[in-house]
Write an enzyme that holds these catalytic residues in place. Structure first.
Site, PDB file in Angstrom:
ATOM      1  CB  SER A 199      47.792  42.945  83.896  1.00 40.38           C
ATOM      2  OG  SER A 199      46.455  43.309  84.048  1.00 40.38           O
ATOM      3  CG  ASP A 364      47.116  48.826  89.403  1.00 42.88           C
ATOM      4  OD1 ASP A 364      45.942  49.065  89.033  1.00 42.88           O
ATOM      5  OD2 ASP A 364      47.717  47.781  89.082  1.00 42.88           O
ATOM      6  CG  HIS A 396      47.413  47.997  85.567  1.00 46.51           C
ATOM      7  ND1 HIS A 396      47.371  46.989  86.503  1.00 46.51           N
ATOM      8  CD2 HIS A 396      47.136  47.401  84.371  1.00 46.51           C
ATOM      9  CE1 HIS A 396      47.076  45.836  85.898  1.00 46.51           C
ATOM     10  NE2 HIS A 396      46.931  46.068  84.615  1.00 46.51           N
TER      11      HIS A 396
END
Ligand SMILES: *[C@@H]1O[C@H](CO)[C@@H](O)[C@H](O)[C@H]1NC(C)=O
Ligand SMILES: *[C@@H]1O[C@H](CO)[C@@H](O)[C@H](O)[C@H]1NC(C)=O
Ligand SMILES: *[C@@H]1O[C@H](CO)[C@@H](O)[C@H](O)[C@H]1NC(C)=O
Ligand SMILES: *[C@@H]1O[C@H](CO)[C@@H](O)[C@H](O)[C@H]1NC(C)=O
Length: 417
Positions: A199, A364, A396
């Site tokens: 991320s 996601d 995610h």
């Protein structure tokens, strides 16, 4: 007894062989992990300069370091949340053109260099974790913390500025990361490292890489493996500046953390970029106005965050407003697709305090697909080692937990070997 000795010897021999196999781990390139936002621990201490908004918030004043992020059980008591919010806040000083902590709150990032920093954001609550499964899987593959596997935690409230602008906290992180990469390589016979990120960590690592001399990158970095990197920001980045972000803690009211979220430099990095989302597509809609990624400055003013327009335009847009440069080392980016992701936030009137409806698109669940794939075209050209693996129906955070995703990620990390 006569028989027992050869048996014992044979067992010892087998053990020695097994140990040698693990220790030598021939060809294993060291891996440096950079976690996502709000994934690693953060310590704080309150000095005499701290002016708590209520006496309770000052209870730890003068008592030394404590774990500010994360103390899961402390935040289960709503009475503690305002103190946490206050101490987690940062301040932008336009004269200094940099961010700092609130006066009287000192912070530090513990366990730099080790994955211990982020296995569990709260080590007393081991069932709340983003990274532990991934780290364990790397260990099963043969990686060892401090030997072949390293952690680069950071103060996730901050980020870095464009080259030439002040960024005290971010610059210090980049210096530490550079030393860590060199140390990891040095401990492993000079093998280049694999930098694997999740991320927001991917955006930081990318900025880190493009600021190093090309010769250094080629010497020390064998592969960059960003997982779920939001290259072009998130529509959710606009949403959380309106309604807050509870940091994945379901019992915390997101609004209670709104002000601290708005104060952070990293919050502006999550805003959708015109390069990825286009300057015409409406992302936030009110009765009288549509806001696209090209209207972020107007949006900040409209939600009462006009003071962020300056730093957004001078410190964020120059980094993300156009195409991101290829980092100059082999890259595999792994993204989740096929999960409903906020793509447009629709307010019924002109009041941002009203509850909006959310139109979902592909992604996601956090990162919009257009953002996850924003580098695909510009980084796929001849002579450059770049691949993108899209994992279907993968959220995610599941990317770091699900077997199907982890198998792909570990394979890509080991590709350097
Ligand atoms: C977490 O918070 C609780 C409640 O405020 C406190 O008793 C405990 O000591 C804290 N834990 C740490 C590690 O600071
Ligand atoms: C997580 O662990 C705590 C104790 O540390 C326990 O009370 C809680 O039920 C656990 N939650 C889940 C979902 O397993
Ligand atoms: C916002 O955009 C939508 C779709 O593009 C359009 O139908 C609508 O009229 C726009 N609203 C305003 C206030 O401009
Ligand atoms: C997608 O994932 C969810 C949750 O893991 C699962 O329940 C669902 O069956 C999956 N759908 C498809 C099409 O694979």
């Amino acid at each position: 007894m006569v028989m027992a000795i050869p048996l014992l010897l044979a067992q010892l021999l087998l053990l020695a062989v097994a140990l040698a196999a693990v220790q030598a781990a021939p060809g294993l390139h060291p891996v440096v992990l950079v976690p996502g936002y709000a994934t690693n621990e953060l310590d704080a201490r309150l000095t005499e300069l701290y002016r708590p908004s209520s006496p309770g918030c000052g209870a730890r004043k003068g008592e030394g370091w404590f774990r500010l992020y994360l103390n899961y059980s402390a935040l289960q008591d709503p009475g503690n949340v305002p103190c946490f919010a206050e101490q987690m806040s940062s301040v932008y000083d336009p004269a200094a053109d940099d961010y700092s902590n609130v006066a009287g709150v000192e912070t530090r990032v513990p366990f730099f260099g080790s994955t211990q920093a982020f296995r569990y954001p709260d080590p007393d609550r081991k069932n709340f974790s983003y990274m532990s499964t991934f780290v364990e899987r790397l260990e099963k593959t043969g990686y060892r913390d401090g030997e072949t596997m390293f952690g680069a935690p950071y103060d996730f409230r901050y980020a870095v500025a464009p080259v030439g602008r002040p960024s005290r906290v971010g610059d210090a992180f980049f210096r530490a990361l550079k030393n860590l990469v060199e140390r990891a390589s040095g401990l492993n016979g000079g093998r280049p490292v694999v930098i694997a990120t999740h991320s927001f960590g991917g955006l930081l690592a990318h900025q880190f890489l493009i600021r190093q001399p090309l010769a250094w990158r080629r010497r020390f970095v064998g592969r960059f493996v960003p997982i779920a990197a939001p290259w072009g920001g998130l529509v959710r980045g606009m949403q959380t500046l309106v309604s807050g972000n509870n940091l994945g803690l379901p019992f915390v009211d997101p609004r209670a953390l709104l002000r601290q979220g708005r104060s952070q430099q990293s919050s502006l990095w999550r805003l959708p970029s015109p390069a990825a989302f286009g300057a015409a597509t409406p992302l936030v809609t009110t009765k009288s106005r549509n806001y696209s990624a090209g209207d972020v400055a107007d949006f900040l003013v409209a939600i009462g965050l006009g003071e962020a327009v300056g730093p957004y335009e001078s410190r964020v847009l120059p980094l993300f407003g156009g195409e991101l440069p290829h980092p100059g080392v082999p890259v595999t980016t792994v993204v989740g697709v096929g999960v409903g992701t906020p793509e447009r936030i629709v307010f019924p009137g002109d009041d941002f305090d009203a509850t909006p409806s959310v139109v979902a698109g592909d992604g996601d669940g956090v990162v919009n697909l257009v953002s996850a794939v924003a580098v695909e075209t510009s980084w796929s050209h001849r002579g450059v080692d770049f691949s993108m693996v899209k994992v279907s129906n993968m959220s995610h955070n599941a990317l770091l937990v699900d077997d199907r995703a982890l198998e792909i990620i570990i394979r890509e990390i080991q590709r350097a070997d």
